[in-house]
Design an enzyme around this catalytic site. Structure first.
Site, PDB file in Angstrom:
ATOM      1  N   CYS A  81       2.031  -4.798 -14.474  1.00  0.00           N
ATOM      2  CA  CYS A  81       1.732  -5.844 -13.487  1.00  0.00           C
ATOM      3  C   CYS A  81       1.920  -7.241 -14.068  1.00  0.00           C
ATOM      4  CB  CYS A  81       0.339  -5.659 -12.908  1.00  0.00           C
ATOM      5  SG  CYS A  81      -0.882  -5.315 -14.149  1.00  0.00           S
TER       6      CYS A  81
ATOM      7  N   GLU B 185       7.689  -8.320  -6.361  1.00  0.00           N
ATOM      8  CA  GLU B 185       7.431  -7.564  -7.581  1.00  0.00           C
ATOM      9  C   GLU B 185       8.299  -6.304  -7.566  1.00  0.00           C
ATOM     10  OE1 GLU B 185       3.547  -5.700  -8.044  1.00  0.00           O
ATOM     11  OE2 GLU B 185       3.548  -6.281 -10.149  1.00  0.00           O
TER      12      GLU B 185
ATOM     13  N   GLU C 140      -7.451  -6.280  -9.465  1.00  0.00           N
ATOM     14  CA  GLU C 140      -6.365  -6.678 -10.366  1.00  0.00           C
ATOM     15  C   GLU C 140      -5.085  -6.153  -9.728  1.00  0.00           C
ATOM     16  OE1 GLU C 140      -3.524  -6.439 -12.522  1.00  0.00           O
ATOM     17  OE2 GLU C 140      -4.571  -5.256 -14.063  1.00  0.00           O
TER      18      GLU C 140
ATOM     19  N   LYS D 248     -11.208   7.187  -9.781  1.00  0.00           N
ATOM     20  CA  LYS D 248     -10.083   7.908  -9.170  1.00  0.00           C
ATOM     21  C   LYS D 248      -8.778   7.492  -9.853  1.00  0.00           C
ATOM     22  CE  LYS D 248      -7.133   7.491  -5.949  1.00  0.00           C
ATOM     23  NZ  LYS D 248      -5.953   8.173  -6.541  1.00  0.00           N
TER      24      LYS D 248
ATOM     25  N   GLY E  63      -4.980  -3.551  -2.370  1.00  0.00           N
ATOM     26  CA  GLY E  63      -6.086  -4.431  -2.741  1.00  0.00           C
ATOM     27  C   GLY E  63      -6.648  -5.171  -1.534  1.00  0.00           C
TER      28      GLY E  63
ATOM     29  N   GLY F 124      -4.148  -2.117  -8.797  1.00  0.00           N
ATOM     30  CA  GLY F 124      -3.052  -1.494  -8.065  1.00  0.00           C
ATOM     31  C   GLY F 124      -2.286  -2.543  -7.284  1.00  0.00           C
ATOM     32  N   SER F 125      -1.683  -2.108  -6.186  1.00  0.00           N
ATOM     33  CA  SER F 125      -0.816  -3.009  -5.435  1.00  0.00           C
ATOM     34  C   SER F 125      -1.632  -4.028  -4.636  1.00  0.00           C
ATOM     35  CB  SER F 125       0.057  -2.201  -4.487  1.00  0.00           C
ATOM     36  OG  SER F 125      -0.750  -1.545  -3.547  1.00  0.00           O
ATOM     37  N   THR F 126      -1.010  -5.163  -4.376  1.00  0.00           N
ATOM     38  CA  THR F 126      -1.657  -6.219  -3.600  1.00  0.00           C
ATOM     39  C   THR F 126      -1.981  -5.715  -2.190  1.00  0.00           C
ATOM     40  OG1 THR F 126      -0.603  -7.935  -4.906  1.00  0.00           O
ATOM     41  CG2 THR F 126      -1.309  -8.566  -2.698  1.00  0.00           C
ATOM     42  N   GLU F 127      -1.071  -4.926  -1.646  1.00  0.00           N
ATOM     43  CA  GLU F 127      -1.266  -4.400  -0.294  1.00  0.00           C
ATOM     44  C   GLU F 127      -2.559  -3.556  -0.197  1.00  0.00           C
ATOM     45  OE1 GLU F 127       1.929  -1.818   0.524  1.00  0.00           O
ATOM     46  OE2 GLU F 127       1.282  -1.425   2.579  1.00  0.00           O
TER      47      GLU F 127
HETATM   48  P1  ADP Z   1       1.243   1.589  -6.708  1.00  0.00           P
HETATM   49  O1  ADP Z   1       2.100   0.918  -5.708  1.00  0.00           O
HETATM   50  O2  ADP Z   1       1.340   1.036  -8.066  1.00  0.00           O
HETATM   51  O3  ADP Z   1       1.275   3.080  -6.642  1.00  0.00           O
HETATM   52  P2  ADP Z   1      -1.186   1.606  -5.214  1.00  0.00           P
HETATM   53  O4  ADP Z   1      -1.989   0.405  -4.903  1.00  0.00           O
HETATM   54  O5  ADP Z   1      -0.515   2.317  -4.102  1.00  0.00           O
HETATM   55  O6  ADP Z   1      -0.195   1.132  -6.333  1.00  0.00           O
HETATM   56  O7  ADP Z   1      -2.063   2.665  -5.988  1.00  0.00           O
HETATM   57  C1  ADP Z   1      -3.036   2.330  -6.948  1.00  0.00           C
HETATM   58  C2  ADP Z   1      -4.208   3.276  -6.798  1.00  0.00           C
HETATM   59  O8  ADP Z   1      -4.791   3.072  -5.516  1.00  0.00           O
HETATM   60  C3  ADP Z   1      -3.844   4.749  -6.858  1.00  0.00           C
HETATM   61  O9  ADP Z   1      -4.886   5.437  -7.518  1.00  0.00           O
HETATM   62  C4  ADP Z   1      -3.790   5.140  -5.383  1.00  0.00           C
HETATM   63  O10 ADP Z   1      -4.013   6.502  -5.146  1.00  0.00           O
HETATM   64  C5  ADP Z   1      -4.914   4.301  -4.818  1.00  0.00           C
HETATM   65  N1  ADP Z   1      -4.810   4.032  -3.391  1.00  0.00           N
HETATM   66  C6  ADP Z   1      -3.710   4.028  -2.594  1.00  0.00           C
HETATM   67  N2  ADP Z   1      -4.029   3.710  -1.333  1.00  0.00           N
HETATM   68  C7  ADP Z   1      -5.374   3.503  -1.297  1.00  0.00           C
HETATM   69  C8  ADP Z   1      -6.322   3.113  -0.282  1.00  0.00           C
HETATM   70  N3  ADP Z   1      -5.951   2.884   0.964  1.00  0.00           N
HETATM   71  N4  ADP Z   1      -7.611   2.959  -0.643  1.00  0.00           N
HETATM   72  C9  ADP Z   1      -8.005   3.165  -1.911  1.00  0.00           C
HETATM   73  N5  ADP Z   1      -7.171   3.536  -2.910  1.00  0.00           N
HETATM   74  C10 ADP Z   1      -5.871   3.697  -2.621  1.00  0.00           C
END
Ligand code: ADP
Length: 503
Positions: A310, A407, A276, A202, A259, A254-257
């Site tokens: 990152c 960050e 990561e 995705k 993750g 992606g983001s720690t949150e």
């Molecule tokens: P950023 O803050 O860099 O956009 P995110 O962690 O929000 O980072 O997004 C990174 C990826 O994770 C994107 O492909 C986003 O669509 C996907 N994503 C966002 N929320 C969720 C979730 N709850 N579960 C799985 N994937 C998600």
């Protein structure tokens, strides 16, 4: 929509590019007529582009102009389930294919990526906003390198992990961010396939076009249907993928949150997971460093890809004795950074990726000022349309300031000082993250001393933001776990009951 063939008829004054093309400097679709875009893109399921069961599409735009580029399918849970089923079916034969055969597909994909490098570079720049000099010289060639590198391992798994019978895991759900869209796709798909897994990927909702174009390359390479499936959509689609039945592993960048949320979802389901996540890397400059070179490294460390990295070296720690001289040099250098049209090959810094990201950068910079740090931004004319932020430097930053802790994911560097190596280490490690760090010094022994003490997955010495598929990448603490790249990254896609972990 631009048509193929119009390029030759257009009068142009732009210089020739190293790989033989040329384009006008206007960031419009007409100026990039060697990239033909469809009006709408389907999901890539079982080897073909199909309509989403939701019937819904969302727009992806050029951050440099705000202009809509294309509509992209929004995958719902049904589509995600179908993608996993296709990947499960494909897994049965893909895993049995001799490694030499899997390698052949990966080599083919790598070669096709290089053949179509210009098209990918332009498309990535359009959809992401990063400078063409970076997509051309970093993102696209490095993406191809990941396929080349892992092709080399595909038939040698038993040699990489002697004493074990390496088994693929199964279907891997991979979720990637918007900052290196094609590179992250390659970085995730190549090792998974080399190890004999199949994939449901995705991409990020704000930059899905190069992952979809990669699917065209996969078709061109004759990759069997279902080995790679791409489901587009936002967080809900990602969440549906994480929840889907039949996954053997989830790999997330992606983001720690998010993750942490994924970790909760995966817990107890017997699914492998690598994360990561974010970073707040310390970049250390000692007084004995080659300061002019260090300035270049620091600039690359924070302003590459507008700081949407990152592992960006966002916390500069300079030894007190050279602080003033170093900051003066850095400010002079920052005044020479060219911000603007990402399609101009002379541009150093392109557009901020989205309105949301720009708002975050603005808010954190406002917090930096409010908390008493001194802000420097070189005079810089920013384009009127699109999302932009100038290179920004904060001096007089305390460890407690939000800009030193959170960050920012933008072109914003904080500077603090240290007196002794011990203090440098203490300050560098004073973060909840642990993805990367950098050190500039003339002394080899000090490099080793520092690198041993830094809590960071990657430590660059007298350089920064250099990537190689052979080098493992990943974090500690809130930056995640698991490694990607190198043998360690390959191992994360294999079941090796009896094997020792590679050194
Ligand atoms: P950023 O803050 O860099 O956009 P995110 O962690 O929000 O980072 O997004 C990174 C990826 O994770 C994107 O492909 C986003 O669509 C996907 N994503 C966002 N929320 C969720 C979730 N709850 N579960 C799985 N994937 C998600």
């Amino acid at each position: 929509m631009a048509k193929p063939g119009t390029q030759a008829r257009r009068k142009r004054s732009a210089p020739e590019l190293p790989f033989g093309g040329a384009w006008s400097y206007e960031p419009s679709l007409e100026s990039t007529d060697h990239v033909v875009l469809a009006e709408r893109y389907g999901l890539f399921l079982d080897g073909a582009f199909v309509r989403p069961s939701t019937g819904r599409y969302f727009a992806t735009s050029d951050p440099a102009t705000g202009r809509q580029l294309a509509l992209v399918a929004e995958a719902g849970p049904k589509d995600v389930a179908a993608a996993v089923v296709a990947a499960q079916r494909a897994f049965r034969s893909w895993r049995r294919l001799p490694g030499t055969e899997r390698a052949r597909y990966l080599f083919r994909i790598a070669r096709l990526l290089l053949e179509r490098a210009r098209e990918f570079a332009v498309l990535e720049t359009l959809d992401n906003g990063k400078p063409i000099a970076e997509t051309r010289d970093i993102d696209v060639p490095l993406a191809a390198q990941h396929f080349f590198y892992h092709a080399g391992w595909a038939d040698k798994l038993d040699l990489v992990f002697p004493g074990a019978v390496p088994e693929p895991l199964g279907v891997v759900g991979q979720i990637i961010p918007w900052n290196f869209p094609l590179l992250m796709a390659a970085w995730k798909i190549a090792p998974a396939l080399a190890a004999g897994n199949t994939v449901v990927l995705k991409p990020a909702e704000t930059s899905p076009l190069t992952a979809l174009r990669l699917c065209e390359v996969l078709q061109q390479a004759g990759l069997p249907p279902g080995v790679v499936n791409v489901v587009t959509g936002a967080g809900a689609t990602g969440a549906a993928l994480v929840r889907a039945e039949g996954l053997a592993k989830v790999a997330f960048t992606g983001s720690t949150e998010v993750g942490k949320e994924i970790q909760r979802q995966v817990a107890g389901r017997g699914i492998d997971l690598t994360l990561e996540l974010g970073g707040k890397a310390a970049h250390l400059v000692f007084e004995d460093a080659a300061l002019d070179q260090a300035v270049e490294g620091v600039v690359r460390g924070i302003f590459m890809n507008q700081g949407h990295v990152c592992c960006a070296g966002s916390r500069l720690l300079v030894q007190e004795s050279v602080h003033d001289a170093f900051v003066a040099k850095l400010q002079r250098r920052m005044a020479r950074i060219r911000v603007g049209n990402p399609l101009d090959k002379n541009t150093d810094m392109g557009a901020i990726h989205s309105a949301q990201q720009l708002a975050r950068i603005e808010a954190l910079c406002a917090a930096g000022r409010a908390e008493g740090a001194t802000c420097f931004q070189p005079p810089c004319r920013l384009p009127e349309r699109g999302f932009w932020w100038p290179p920004t430097l904060f001096t007089g930053v305390a460890q407690s300031h939000r800009i030193a802790r959170e960050e920012i994911f933008g072109p914003v560097l904080t500077v603090s000082t240290f007196r002794t190596p011990d203090e440098a280490i203490e300050k560098a490690n004073n973060t909840s993250y642990g993805l990367s760090a950098g050190v500039w010094t003339d002394k080899g022994a000090r490099i080793l001393w520092v690198a041993e003490r830094l809590q960071a997955g990657v430590v660059w010495n007298n350089t920064y933001n250099r990537f190689d598929p052979a080098a493992p990448f990943g974090g500690y603490k809130e930056s995640g776990f698991g490694r990607e790249g190198g043998r360690q990254g390959l191992r994360a896609y294999l079941r090796l009951p009896d094997a020792p972990t590679p050194a």
